[in-house]
Write a protein that holds these residues in place. Structure first.
Motif, PDB file in Angstrom:
ATOM      1  N   TYR A  21       0.808  -1.222   0.000  1.00  0.00           N
ATOM      2  CA  TYR A  21       0.000   0.000   0.000  1.00  0.00           C
ATOM      3  C   TYR A  21       0.843   1.275   0.000  1.00  0.00           C
ATOM      4  O   TYR A  21       0.294   2.367  -0.096  1.00  0.00           O
ATOM      5  CB  TYR A  21      -0.923   0.030   1.227  1.00  0.00           C
ATOM      6  CG  TYR A  21      -1.924  -1.082   1.278  1.00  0.00           C
ATOM      7  CD1 TYR A  21      -2.972  -1.157   0.366  1.00  0.00           C
ATOM      8  CD2 TYR A  21      -1.835  -2.076   2.256  1.00  0.00           C
ATOM      9  CE1 TYR A  21      -3.907  -2.182   0.427  1.00  0.00           C
ATOM     10  CE2 TYR A  21      -2.762  -3.104   2.326  1.00  0.00           C
ATOM     11  CZ  TYR A  21      -3.792  -3.158   1.404  1.00  0.00           C
ATOM     12  OH  TYR A  21      -4.704  -4.171   1.462  1.00  0.00           O
ATOM     13  N   ASP A  24       0.371   3.885  -2.863  1.00  0.00           N
ATOM     14  CA  ASP A  24      -0.974   4.467  -2.862  1.00  0.00           C
ATOM     15  C   ASP A  24      -1.194   5.376  -1.654  1.00  0.00           C
ATOM     16  O   ASP A  24      -1.941   6.356  -1.743  1.00  0.00           O
ATOM     17  CB  ASP A  24      -2.035   3.366  -2.893  1.00  0.00           C
ATOM     18  CG  ASP A  24      -2.139   2.722  -4.271  1.00  0.00           C
ATOM     19  OD1 ASP A  24      -1.620   3.310  -5.241  1.00  0.00           O
ATOM     20  OD2 ASP A  24      -2.739   1.631  -4.377  1.00  0.00           O
ATOM     21  N   LEU A  25      -0.552   5.070  -0.533  1.00  0.00           N
ATOM     22  CA  LEU A  25      -0.660   5.948   0.638  1.00  0.00           C
ATOM     23  C   LEU A  25      -0.044   7.315   0.348  1.00  0.00           C
ATOM     24  O   LEU A  25      -0.590   8.349   0.735  1.00  0.00           O
ATOM     25  CB  LEU A  25       0.022   5.311   1.858  1.00  0.00           C
ATOM     26  CG  LEU A  25      -0.769   4.230   2.586  1.00  0.00           C
ATOM     27  CD1 LEU A  25       0.101   3.545   3.628  1.00  0.00           C
ATOM     28  CD2 LEU A  25      -2.017   4.812   3.233  1.00  0.00           C
ATOM     29  N   LEU A  28      -2.393   9.119  -1.840  1.00  0.00           N
ATOM     30  CA  LEU A  28      -3.558   9.531  -1.044  1.00  0.00           C
ATOM     31  C   LEU A  28      -3.287  10.859  -0.352  1.00  0.00           C
ATOM     32  O   LEU A  28      -4.115  11.775  -0.382  1.00  0.00           O
ATOM     33  CB  LEU A  28      -3.873   8.444  -0.018  1.00  0.00           C
ATOM     34  CG  LEU A  28      -5.077   8.688   0.895  1.00  0.00           C
ATOM     35  CD1 LEU A  28      -6.370   8.468   0.127  1.00  0.00           C
ATOM     36  CD2 LEU A  28      -5.022   7.760   2.099  1.00  0.00           C
ATOM     37  N   TYR A  41     -11.547   0.475  -1.151  1.00  0.00           N
ATOM     38  CA  TYR A  41     -10.089   0.462  -1.112  1.00  0.00           C
ATOM     39  C   TYR A  41      -9.563   1.782  -0.562  1.00  0.00           C
ATOM     40  O   TYR A  41      -8.632   1.819   0.238  1.00  0.00           O
ATOM     41  CB  TYR A  41      -9.536   0.211  -2.516  1.00  0.00           C
ATOM     42  CG  TYR A  41      -8.030   0.223  -2.584  1.00  0.00           C
ATOM     43  CD1 TYR A  41      -7.285  -0.828  -2.048  1.00  0.00           C
ATOM     44  CD2 TYR A  41      -7.350   1.282  -3.185  1.00  0.00           C
ATOM     45  CE1 TYR A  41      -5.891  -0.816  -2.100  1.00  0.00           C
ATOM     46  CE2 TYR A  41      -5.966   1.299  -3.250  1.00  0.00           C
ATOM     47  CZ  TYR A  41      -5.243   0.242  -2.700  1.00  0.00           C
ATOM     48  OH  TYR A  41      -3.876   0.261  -2.753  1.00  0.00           O
ATOM     49  N   HIS A  42     -10.180   2.854  -0.989  1.00  0.00           N
ATOM     50  CA  HIS A  42      -9.815   4.187  -0.506  1.00  0.00           C
ATOM     51  C   HIS A  42      -9.984   4.258   1.013  1.00  0.00           C
ATOM     52  O   HIS A  42      -9.122   4.777   1.733  1.00  0.00           O
ATOM     53  CB  HIS A  42     -10.698   5.214  -1.204  1.00  0.00           C
ATOM     54  CG  HIS A  42     -10.351   6.632  -0.902  1.00  0.00           C
ATOM     55  ND1 HIS A  42     -11.041   7.379   0.011  1.00  0.00           N
ATOM     56  CD2 HIS A  42      -9.373   7.445  -1.391  1.00  0.00           C
ATOM     57  CE1 HIS A  42     -10.525   8.586   0.075  1.00  0.00           C
ATOM     58  NE2 HIS A  42      -9.515   8.654  -0.768  1.00  0.00           N
ATOM     59  N   ARG A  44      -9.880   1.782   3.088  1.00  0.00           N
ATOM     60  CA  ARG A  44      -8.860   0.927   3.707  1.00  0.00           C
ATOM     61  C   ARG A  44      -7.542   1.684   3.832  1.00  0.00           C
ATOM     62  O   ARG A  44      -6.839   1.580   4.838  1.00  0.00           O
ATOM     63  CB  ARG A  44      -8.655  -0.347   2.885  1.00  0.00           C
ATOM     64  CG  ARG A  44      -7.670  -1.328   3.526  1.00  0.00           C
ATOM     65  CD  ARG A  44      -7.472  -2.560   2.669  1.00  0.00           C
ATOM     66  NE  ARG A  44      -8.741  -3.151   2.286  1.00  0.00           N
ATOM     67  CZ  ARG A  44      -8.978  -3.702   1.091  1.00  0.00           C
ATOM     68  NH1 ARG A  44      -8.017  -3.782   0.188  1.00  0.00           N
ATOM     69  NH2 ARG A  44     -10.154  -4.209   0.815  1.00  0.00           N
ATOM     70  N   LEU A  45      -7.193   2.465   2.801  1.00  0.00           N
ATOM     71  CA  LEU A  45      -5.961   3.244   2.855  1.00  0.00           C
ATOM     72  C   LEU A  45      -5.988   4.248   4.007  1.00  0.00           C
ATOM     73  O   LEU A  45      -5.003   4.410   4.735  1.00  0.00           O
ATOM     74  CB  LEU A  45      -5.737   3.978   1.529  1.00  0.00           C
ATOM     75  CG  LEU A  45      -5.362   3.121   0.318  1.00  0.00           C
ATOM     76  CD1 LEU A  45      -5.253   4.002  -0.924  1.00  0.00           C
ATOM     77  CD2 LEU A  45      -4.052   2.386   0.555  1.00  0.00           C
ATOM     78  N   TRP A  46      -7.126   4.919   4.178  1.00  0.00           N
ATOM     79  CA  TRP A  46      -7.219   5.874   5.287  1.00  0.00           C
ATOM     80  C   TRP A  46      -7.105   5.152   6.629  1.00  0.00           C
ATOM     81  O   TRP A  46      -6.469   5.652   7.559  1.00  0.00           O
ATOM     82  CB  TRP A  46      -8.534   6.654   5.221  1.00  0.00           C
ATOM     83  CG  TRP A  46      -8.469   7.814   4.282  1.00  0.00           C
ATOM     84  CD1 TRP A  46      -9.100   7.945   3.085  1.00  0.00           C
ATOM     85  CD2 TRP A  46      -7.681   8.993   4.440  1.00  0.00           C
ATOM     86  NE1 TRP A  46      -8.769   9.130   2.491  1.00  0.00           N
ATOM     87  CE2 TRP A  46      -7.898   9.805   3.299  1.00  0.00           C
ATOM     88  CE3 TRP A  46      -6.814   9.453   5.429  1.00  0.00           C
ATOM     89  CZ2 TRP A  46      -7.285  11.039   3.144  1.00  0.00           C
ATOM     90  CZ3 TRP A  46      -6.200  10.687   5.262  1.00  0.00           C
ATOM     91  CH2 TRP A  46      -6.438  11.462   4.133  1.00  0.00           C
TER      92      TRP A  46
END
Length: 201
Positions: A21, A24-25, A28, A41-42, A44-46
């Protein structure tokens, strides 16, 4: 402290599974994550990011880009909005939709929001889209909620169940202990703006 230790234990035990991740983090945080990513998915990243950093800071002008994919009602637990007396009222709507609770901190009689719309135009737009604004609801709705004459803080103060009266103003849970202003300015400001309710620290 115990919650932070729990986060640390999760991160240490699952570090390898989080590695996929990382890129992508970073996207983000920069607001450049592709919008075709699935909202789940967004989210989950947060959640992963909050394991590292339980408290994040941003500006209202960045909220739209940073949180555009965050689903409403599944967002933050708590948001704190500082200098809310300077925030244009509608600028906080997207953030409010993504929070369970919000704390507004500010003073609406200090610096006001910068609004580039004339009062009469603002009023005309309100009356066009809210016909009751010019008749029955004049006293209830009135000028207090217009973009040109209110702030996020002033609307939050009106929305609360508890308030104090400072002169003729209703202020939600005022912070009365003041520590940044020396005499004679403290006494002058306390007399002309705060109804002698401030306490100097």
């Amino acid at each position: 402290a115990a919650a932070l230790r729990l986060n640390q234990a999760i991160l240490e035990s699952k570090a390898q599974s989080f590695a996929k991740y990382w890129d992508d983090l970073e996207a983000l945080l920069d607001g450049t994550l592709e919008s075709n990513e699935q909202p789940a998915y967004h989210q989950r990243l947060w959640s992963i990011l909050f394991l590292f950093f339980p408290v994040l800071s941003t500006s209202l002008s960045s909220v739209e880009n940073q949180f555009k994919l965050m689903q409403q009602l599944e967002g933050f637990g708590l948001a704190m909005l500082d200098e809310a007396g300077q925030a244009v009222n509608y600028h906080v709507v997207g953030l409010l939709q993504r929070c369970k609770q919000v704390v507004f901190v500010g003073d609406p009689i200090q610096l006001e929001p910068v609004v580039n719309i004339a009062y009469q135009i603002d009023k005309s737009i309100a009356e066009e889209y809210l016909p009751l604004a010019s008749t029955y609801a004049q006293q209830k709705w009135g000028d207090a909620y217009l973009v040109s004459s209110s702030s996020a803080q002033s609307i939050a103060d009106r929305a609360g169940n508890y308030y104090a009266e400072i002169g003729e103003r209703k202020v939600g849970l005022p912070l009365l202990v003041h520590r940044r202003c020396l005499e004679p300015m403290f006494t002058i400001a306390n007399r002309i703006a705060y109804d002698h309710k401030m306490v100097s620290a």
